[in-house]
Design a protein around this motif. Sequence first.
Motif, PDB file in Angstrom:
ATOM      1  N   LEU A   1      -3.023  -1.752   0.211  1.00 32.88           N
ATOM      2  CA  LEU A   1      -1.685  -2.311   0.372  1.00 32.88           C
ATOM      3  C   LEU A   1      -1.343  -2.601   1.829  1.00 32.88           C
ATOM      4  N   ILE A   2      -1.763  -1.738   2.739  1.00 30.17           N
ATOM      5  CA  ILE A   2      -1.525  -1.973   4.169  1.00 30.17           C
ATOM      6  C   ILE A   2      -2.273  -3.225   4.622  1.00 30.17           C
ATOM      7  N   LEU A   3      -3.549  -3.336   4.245  1.00 35.10           N
ATOM      8  CA  LEU A   3      -4.320  -4.524   4.618  1.00 35.10           C
ATOM      9  C   LEU A   3      -3.724  -5.782   3.995  1.00 35.10           C
ATOM     10  N   THR A   4      -3.254  -5.677   2.756  1.00 35.44           N
ATOM     11  CA  THR A   4      -2.617  -6.813   2.092  1.00 35.44           C
ATOM     12  C   THR A   4      -1.358  -7.222   2.841  1.00 35.44           C
ATOM     13  N   ALA A   5      -0.559  -6.253   3.250  1.00 35.26           N
ATOM     14  CA  ALA A   5       0.655  -6.555   4.016  1.00 35.26           C
ATOM     15  C   ALA A   5       0.307  -7.288   5.307  1.00 35.26           C
TER      16      ALA A   5
ATOM     17  N   ALA B   1       1.043 -10.330  11.524  1.00 42.03           N
ATOM     18  CA  ALA B   1       1.291  -9.086  12.255  1.00 42.03           C
ATOM     19  C   ALA B   1       2.648  -8.503  11.870  1.00 42.03           C
ATOM     20  N   GLN B   2       2.686  -7.176  11.757  1.00 37.09           N
ATOM     21  CA  GLN B   2       3.926  -6.477  11.412  1.00 37.09           C
ATOM     22  C   GLN B   2       3.997  -5.155  12.155  1.00 37.09           C
ATOM     23  N   HIS B   3       5.212  -4.668  12.336  1.00 38.72           N
ATOM     24  CA  HIS B   3       5.417  -3.333  12.907  1.00 38.72           C
ATOM     25  C   HIS B   3       5.487  -2.325  11.760  1.00 38.72           C
TER      26      HIS B   3
ATOM     27  N   ILE C   1       5.853  -0.659   5.936  1.00 40.41           N
ATOM     28  CA  ILE C   1       6.370   0.237   4.895  1.00 40.41           C
ATOM     29  C   ILE C   1       7.157  -0.553   3.856  1.00 40.41           C
ATOM     30  N   ALA C   2       8.045  -1.433   4.312  1.00 45.09           N
ATOM     31  CA  ALA C   2       8.864  -2.232   3.396  1.00 45.09           C
ATOM     32  C   ALA C   2       8.009  -3.208   2.594  1.00 45.09           C
ATOM     33  N   ASP C   3       7.027  -3.833   3.248  1.00 43.97           N
ATOM     34  CA  ASP C   3       6.170  -4.805   2.565  1.00 43.97           C
ATOM     35  C   ASP C   3       5.293  -4.124   1.513  1.00 43.97           C
ATOM     36  N   VAL C   4       4.760  -2.963   1.838  1.00 44.51           N
ATOM     37  CA  VAL C   4       3.940  -2.204   0.873  1.00 44.51           C
ATOM     38  C   VAL C   4       4.769  -1.867  -0.368  1.00 44.51           C
ATOM     39  N   GLU C   5       6.007  -1.460  -0.146  1.00 42.11           N
ATOM     40  CA  GLU C   5       6.859  -1.145  -1.296  1.00 42.11           C
ATOM     41  C   GLU C   5       7.115  -2.400  -2.140  1.00 42.11           C
ATOM     42  N   ARG C   6       7.322  -3.539  -1.477  1.00 49.00           N
ATOM     43  CA  ARG C   6       7.526  -4.812  -2.192  1.00 49.00           C
ATOM     44  C   ARG C   6       6.280  -5.223  -2.960  1.00 49.00           C
ATOM     45  N   ILE C   7       5.136  -5.198  -2.291  1.00 54.14           N
ATOM     46  CA  ILE C   7       3.866  -5.612  -2.906  1.00 54.14           C
ATOM     47  C   ILE C   7       3.551  -4.750  -4.126  1.00 54.14           C
ATOM     48  N   SER C   8       3.837  -3.464  -4.030  1.00 55.79           N
ATOM     49  CA  SER C   8       3.512  -2.537  -5.116  1.00 55.79           C
ATOM     50  C   SER C   8       4.627  -2.438  -6.149  1.00 55.79           C
ATOM     51  N   ALA C   9       5.628  -3.288  -6.048  1.00 57.00           N
ATOM     52  CA  ALA C   9       6.778  -3.265  -6.964  1.00 57.00           C
ATOM     53  C   ALA C   9       7.419  -1.873  -7.003  1.00 57.00           C
ATOM     54  N   GLY C  10       7.484  -1.225  -5.847  1.00 60.85           N
ATOM     55  CA  GLY C  10       8.129   0.077  -5.737  1.00 60.85           C
ATOM     56  C   GLY C  10       7.272   1.268  -6.110  1.00 60.85           C
ATOM     57  N   ARG C  11       6.041   1.026  -6.528  1.00 66.23           N
ATOM     58  CA  ARG C  11       5.161   2.142  -6.935  1.00 66.23           C
ATOM     59  C   ARG C  11       4.681   2.970  -5.761  1.00 66.23           C
ATOM     60  N   THR C  12       4.522   2.334  -4.602  1.00 70.17           N
ATOM     61  CA  THR C  12       4.012   3.041  -3.431  1.00 70.17           C
ATOM     62  C   THR C  12       5.046   2.986  -2.321  1.00 70.17           C
ATOM     63  N   ARG C  13       5.456   4.176  -1.885  1.00 70.58           N
ATOM     64  CA  ARG C  13       6.404   4.292  -0.774  1.00 70.58           C
ATOM     65  C   ARG C  13       5.741   5.145   0.293  1.00 70.58           C
ATOM     66  N   LEU C  14       5.318   4.495   1.352  1.00 76.58           N
ATOM     67  CA  LEU C  14       4.646   5.213   2.432  1.00 76.58           C
ATOM     68  C   LEU C  14       5.664   5.901   3.329  1.00 76.58           C
TER      69      LEU C  14
ATOM     70  N   LEU D   1       1.777   6.550   7.105  1.00 77.46           N
ATOM     71  CA  LEU D   1       1.452   5.210   7.592  1.00 77.46           C
ATOM     72  C   LEU D   1       0.740   5.274   8.937  1.00 77.46           C
ATOM     73  N   TYR D   2       1.292   6.015   9.893  1.00 79.10           N
ATOM     74  CA  TYR D   2       0.708   6.008  11.233  1.00 79.10           C
ATOM     75  C   TYR D   2      -0.665   6.683  11.258  1.00 79.10           C
ATOM     76  N   ALA D   3      -0.885   7.673  10.417  1.00 77.54           N
ATOM     77  CA  ALA D   3      -2.229   8.252  10.313  1.00 77.54           C
ATOM     78  C   ALA D   3      -3.192   7.204   9.753  1.00 77.54           C
ATOM     79  N   ALA D   4      -2.749   6.448   8.745  1.00 81.34           N
ATOM     80  CA  ALA D   4      -3.590   5.388   8.171  1.00 81.34           C
ATOM     81  C   ALA D   4      -3.840   4.289   9.194  1.00 81.34           C
ATOM     82  N   LEU D   5      -2.823   3.910   9.950  1.00 78.32           N
ATOM     83  CA  LEU D   5      -3.006   2.864  10.963  1.00 78.32           C
ATOM     84  C   LEU D   5      -4.013   3.306  12.026  1.00 78.32           C
TER      85      LEU D   5
END
Length: 125
Positions: free
Chosen positions: A11-15, A20-22, A27-40, A45-49
């Motif tokens: 989801l992060i890579l998809t976003a 480029a995003q901050h 976080i907001a885009d991941v929630e949108r892409i996942s239709a609310g299923r994933t809330r980072l 997030l920063y550990a994943a980044l």
Amino acid sequence: MSKPMQEPTFLILTALADGAQHGYGIIADVERISAGRTRLRAGTLYAALDRLQAEHLIAQDREEVVDGRLRRYYRLTEDGAAALAAEVDALRRRTEAAARRLAAFRLPGGGTAPAFAGLFPRGLR
């Protein structure tokens, strides 16, 4: 064969494939892409980044100060785009196999499951 990508990574890579995003934007885009299923959460997030940067799948794009706070932007790298494309292809193959099997699914007693038939394109039946 490589192991499937973890959903937050996917989801992060998809976003970031959209540009480029901050962090908060991701976080907001991941929630949108996942239709609310994933809330980072920010810590997750920063550990994943950090991990994705170490793996050269993303890179820092730029920094700016907004309302006195540093905002760091990240972008997808060529390696990140290739990894995301490979995962999309693998997901497509698995989804097509599941769709074919589900379209052919028979209920106990031999009846068909008509509710599933309309879910799949004709080529997958």
